[in-house]
Write an enzyme that holds these catalytic residues in place. Sequence first.
Site, mmCIF file in Angstrom:
data_model
loop_
_atom_site.group_PDB
_atom_site.id
_atom_site.type_symbol
_atom_site.label_atom_id
_atom_site.label_comp_id
_atom_site.label_asym_id
_atom_site.label_seq_id
_atom_site.Cartn_x
_atom_site.Cartn_y
_atom_site.Cartn_z
ATOM 1 N N GLU A 73 0.791 -1.238 0.000
ATOM 2 C CA GLU A 73 0.000 0.000 0.000
ATOM 3 C C GLU A 73 0.822 1.288 0.000
ATOM 4 O OE1 GLU A 73 -2.993 -0.112 3.060
ATOM 5 O OE2 GLU A 73 -4.054 -1.746 2.093
ATOM 6 N N GLU B 84 -5.173 -8.494 0.618
ATOM 7 C CA GLU B 84 -5.847 -8.231 1.900
ATOM 8 C C GLU B 84 -7.321 -7.969 1.646
ATOM 9 O OE1 GLU B 84 -4.407 -4.980 4.333
ATOM 10 O OE2 GLU B 84 -2.327 -5.593 4.003
HETATM 11 C C1 FCB Z 1 -4.598 -2.048 5.445
HETATM 12 C C2 FCB Z 1 -3.210 -2.328 5.982
HETATM 13 C C3 FCB Z 1 -3.182 -3.407 7.028
HETATM 14 C C4 FCB Z 1 -4.359 -3.325 7.960
HETATM 15 C C5 FCB Z 1 -5.651 -3.230 7.199
HETATM 16 C C6 FCB Z 1 -6.872 -3.197 8.063
HETATM 17 O O1 FCB Z 1 -4.647 -0.755 4.939
HETATM 18 O O2 FCB Z 1 -2.365 -2.726 4.927
HETATM 19 O O3 FCB Z 1 -1.949 -3.332 7.696
HETATM 20 O O4 FCB Z 1 -4.189 -2.295 8.846
HETATM 21 O O5 FCB Z 1 -5.626 -2.097 6.381
#
Ligand code: FCB
Length: 464
Positions: A162, A357
């Site tokens: 990210e 994620e």
């Molecule tokens: C993302 C992050 C991760 C976590 C999630 C909920 O933005 O990469 O570390 O905090 O959100």
Amino acid sequence: MFPKDFTWGVASSAYQIEGKDASDGSGQNVWDAFVKQEGKIYGHHNGDVACDHIHRYKEDFALMQELGITSYRFSLDWAKILPDGVGRVNEKAIALYRDMIMEMKKRGITPYVTMFHWEFPLKLLEKEGWLNEESVEWFGEYAKVVAENFSDLAEYFITLNEPQCFIGLGHLKGSHAPGLTLDPKQVFQIAHNVLKAHGKAVLMLRKYAKQPIKIGYAPTCGVAYPFTESKEDIEAARTVYFDCNQPIDNWTWNVSWFSDPVFLGHYPEDGLEKFGPYLPEITREDMKLIHQPLDFMGQNIYNGYWIRQGKDGKPEYVDRAEDFPMTACGWPITPECLYWGPKFLYERYHLPIYITENGMACRDVVAEDGGIHDSDRIQFLNRYLSSLQRAVEEGVDVAGYFLWTFMDNFEWERGYSQRFGTVYVDFETQKRIPKDSAYWYKEVCRTNGAILNDKDGNIFCFRE
Ligand code: FCB
């Protein structure tokens, strides 16, 4: 149906779970320093102990195995491995991470190693951090150390997590480490350095790898998705998803600025025009360096927003109702984003996609019977994964899915107030309790998604 070799996994990051050990020879990272600043973190929480994973990883991987997890995305702490960011290697950290990887493999868990999930060495911040063009070389050196020490054990590597977040929240808004509020010109310089650092890392990983490895990248962004499935709304959503229309004081929430250079070898035209006055010098060599061949694209996807074609023929945002469903941390629940996101990304970049994620924060409570009955999380995952399945069935090449996250952990500026795990952590005792969703997800993994359903509303619960 998901393809037979589909990867089902869970994800985490170093600072959020590991904890510290004064004798481990590590350097400080920017989060170690940031959490000490007044008023930055909910409840003055910090990651000093977190899930105490550095002392409990054997039990944690045993639990993962019990819960049917066969792939695990985690990150290495750059400052643990290179206490000064460059130069001296901390052999204790190498030994620790090697042991972790061997332990997970012993449990039948395939490692997906993220090089950078925001643990930037404090020593390098003293030299202007990512703003310094030398950061490209620093990250390259770190990549060499990673390849030399871990590529015999791991096959999958991800360079950055990210960039939108650590650049935007960390260097423009100041709400994440290192807490800077730089002017947009400097932030564009940082973004350019970061993209070059990604390219350099890919080169170094491949050069020093001890076996053929697979490399990807894990950016993020909210997904613009169509209000209706009319041709016009779909086109409007696609346009917004990839355009550079963000306001300059919040410009990093952008897909194409961070992905076009990496996957296509150039910055998006509209961005070059709009952001022109703020941009650093961008050379042909820079673009060549950034545009390294990758094996897959990762994307972290949590939610999206509606777009439709307006009466004037231009895309427009569609407001959500006041009572639109949300997670505990206020993020909208929009399962459609796991269909439209991968679909739009695949059309543009043509690489196999891993959802690196996805998940939700819930107000989980331990019930009288000792369990955690997080049916809201199960519903959420069931609907999101059903959307992903639709993308797969329509031919989008989705290679895998990593649920965020295995166990509750330090959620950055929100401290321990947000529980994203499928395993509950009692932070007083460090006791782990699998939530109902952990047993449900075990069945999803075991059946390769066959238990997902969206039609009759039945959701299976497999609590043991
Ligand atoms: C993302 C992050 C991760 C976590 C999630 C909920 O933005 O990469 O570390 O905090 O959100």
